[in-house]
Design a protein around this motif. Structure first.
Motif, mmCIF file in Angstrom:
data_model
loop_
_atom_site.group_PDB
_atom_site.id
_atom_site.type_symbol
_atom_site.label_atom_id
_atom_site.label_comp_id
_atom_site.label_asym_id
_atom_site.label_seq_id
_atom_site.Cartn_x
_atom_site.Cartn_y
_atom_site.Cartn_z
ATOM 1 N N PRO A 99 0.783 -1.238 -0.028
ATOM 2 C CA PRO A 99 -0.066 0.015 -0.045
ATOM 3 C C PRO A 99 1.084 1.386 -0.021
ATOM 4 O O PRO A 99 0.558 2.154 -0.608
ATOM 5 C CB PRO A 99 -0.676 -0.016 1.399
ATOM 6 C CG PRO A 99 -0.879 -1.384 1.437
ATOM 7 C CD PRO A 99 0.551 -1.971 1.224
ATOM 8 N N ALA A 100 1.818 1.177 0.756
ATOM 9 C CA ALA A 100 2.803 2.283 0.785
ATOM 10 C C ALA A 100 3.468 3.052 -0.729
ATOM 11 O O ALA A 100 3.367 3.952 -1.279
ATOM 12 C CB ALA A 100 3.841 2.152 1.498
ATOM 13 N N PHE A 142 2.925 7.478 6.039
ATOM 14 C CA PHE A 142 3.520 5.860 6.283
ATOM 15 C C PHE A 142 4.644 6.422 7.355
ATOM 16 O O PHE A 142 5.285 5.313 7.481
ATOM 17 C CB PHE A 142 3.863 5.395 4.887
ATOM 18 C CG PHE A 142 2.767 4.990 4.244
ATOM 19 C CD1 PHE A 142 1.981 3.820 4.649
ATOM 20 C CD2 PHE A 142 2.129 5.631 3.031
ATOM 21 C CE1 PHE A 142 1.039 3.300 3.976
ATOM 22 C CE2 PHE A 142 1.294 5.244 2.341
ATOM 23 C CZ PHE A 142 0.470 4.021 2.593
ATOM 24 N N GLN A 143 4.809 7.448 7.768
ATOM 25 C CA GLN A 143 6.060 8.003 8.571
ATOM 26 C C GLN A 143 6.095 7.072 9.868
ATOM 27 O O GLN A 143 7.172 6.790 10.273
ATOM 28 C CB GLN A 143 6.006 9.374 8.809
ATOM 29 C CG GLN A 143 7.539 9.943 8.969
ATOM 30 C CD GLN A 143 7.399 11.537 8.815
ATOM 31 O OE1 GLN A 143 6.420 12.101 8.943
ATOM 32 N NE2 GLN A 143 8.568 12.119 8.746
ATOM 33 N N PHE A 152 8.086 4.065 4.875
ATOM 34 C CA PHE A 152 8.306 5.447 4.380
ATOM 35 C C PHE A 152 9.445 5.496 3.369
ATOM 36 O O PHE A 152 8.878 6.233 2.335
ATOM 37 C CB PHE A 152 8.850 6.319 5.746
ATOM 38 C CG PHE A 152 8.814 7.671 5.462
ATOM 39 C CD1 PHE A 152 7.827 8.491 4.961
ATOM 40 C CD2 PHE A 152 10.098 8.566 5.423
ATOM 41 C CE1 PHE A 152 7.605 9.971 4.676
ATOM 42 C CE2 PHE A 152 9.997 10.077 5.029
ATOM 43 C CZ PHE A 152 8.684 10.636 4.792
ATOM 44 N N ALA A 153 10.356 4.927 3.376
ATOM 45 C CA ALA A 153 11.250 5.061 2.296
ATOM 46 C C ALA A 153 10.982 4.248 1.204
ATOM 47 O O ALA A 153 11.261 4.766 0.160
ATOM 48 C CB ALA A 153 12.770 4.334 2.620
ATOM 49 N N LYS A 157 10.563 5.872 -2.342
ATOM 50 C CA LYS A 157 11.130 5.250 -3.639
ATOM 51 C C LYS A 157 10.346 5.078 -4.836
ATOM 52 O O LYS A 157 10.517 5.411 -5.884
ATOM 53 C CB LYS A 157 11.604 3.924 -3.032
ATOM 54 C CG LYS A 157 12.248 2.939 -4.246
ATOM 55 C CD LYS A 157 12.857 1.736 -3.605
ATOM 56 C CE LYS A 157 12.887 0.692 -4.753
ATOM 57 N NZ LYS A 157 13.258 -0.679 -4.234
ATOM 58 N N TYR A 158 9.049 4.590 -4.469
ATOM 59 C CA TYR A 158 8.169 4.359 -5.656
ATOM 60 C C TYR A 158 7.350 5.552 -5.893
ATOM 61 O O TYR A 158 6.889 5.647 -7.197
ATOM 62 C CB TYR A 158 7.213 3.282 -5.377
ATOM 63 C CG TYR A 158 8.076 1.949 -5.304
ATOM 64 C CD1 TYR A 158 8.208 1.382 -6.491
ATOM 65 C CD2 TYR A 158 8.423 1.530 -4.090
ATOM 66 C CE1 TYR A 158 8.854 0.122 -6.432
ATOM 67 C CE2 TYR A 158 8.993 0.032 -4.197
ATOM 68 C CZ TYR A 158 9.165 -0.533 -5.506
ATOM 69 O OH TYR A 158 9.971 -1.467 -5.570
ATOM 70 N N HIS A 159 7.435 6.585 -5.125
ATOM 71 C CA HIS A 159 7.117 8.161 -5.733
ATOM 72 C C HIS A 159 8.038 8.558 -6.696
ATOM 73 O O HIS A 159 7.510 9.031 -7.583
ATOM 74 C CB HIS A 159 7.392 8.975 -4.310
ATOM 75 C CG HIS A 159 6.489 10.130 -4.671
ATOM 76 N ND1 HIS A 159 7.232 11.216 -5.236
ATOM 77 C CD2 HIS A 159 5.170 10.881 -4.272
ATOM 78 C CE1 HIS A 159 6.493 12.540 -5.356
ATOM 79 N NE2 HIS A 159 5.139 11.931 -4.776
#
Length: 190
Positions: A99-100, A142-143, A152-153, A157-159
């Protein structure tokens, strides 16, 4: 009266009579010449207009709201991000990582597609200046999710991956829209 005065008067009288005879002919010839030149200019202008339309294709700078909407509708961010996030679907922390990944990817993909379709950015570097700062905002929920730094990473990354793919797909979609429009214009003229 002098001998020269009468001859000069008669000379100018005869000259004026000759000019009066030429005057209607001169006016008629000028009118005909103007009509011919005007008709030729109009015909030439129509020929130039039709070939001008055939040889010109709209550029990205000349697009409008209709083009932008068509471009954005051709890009399916959800489908693209599902394929981008496949590796995270099979990860150990599947319930949090996937989901993140989807959230970061989709938010960035939609934003970068919109910017590239609208011609607001011309390179990936400009795009990351515009959207890169949004990674923190898009992924902030997600932090505090465990495992804390990894989720969060992963979102961030996928952002970045969604940003890249959205930019490329937006450029490709706009190119397709403009190519189709140009082909339709050519077909209408033929």
């Amino acid at each position: 009266m002098s001998m020269y005065a009468s001859s000069s008067n008669s000379y100018w009288d005869e000259r004026q009579k000759k000019d009066e005879k030429k005057s209607p002919f001169l006016i008629a010839s000028i009118v005909v010449l103007v009509v011919v030149v005007s008709a030729g200019a109009i015909i030439q202008n129509k020929r130039n207009d039709s070939s001008h339309i055939l040889t010109q294709r709209r550029t990205h700078d000349q697009t409008n709201e209709t083009h932008w909407e068509e471009c954005e509708s051709r890009v399916n961010s959800k489908q693209e991000c599902t394929s981008i996030c496949l590796p995270e679907r099979n990860s150990i922390q599947r319930k949090t990582m996937h989901p993140a990944c989807l959230k970061g990817c989709q938010d960035a993909h939609v934003a970068s597609t919109a910017l590239s379709c609208r011609g607001k950015v011309s390179s990936e570097e400009d795009l990351f200046k515009e959207i890169g700062g949004l990674a923190y905002v898009h992924c902030s929920k997600f932090q505090l999710v465990n495992p804390k730094p990894e989720v969060f990473a992963t979102c961030r990354k996928y952002h970045r991956a969604g940003t890249k793919r959205g930019f490329r797909m937006g450029i490709a979609a706009m190119k397709e829209v403009l190519d189709e429009e140009w082909l339709e214009m050519k077909d209408e003229l033929n």
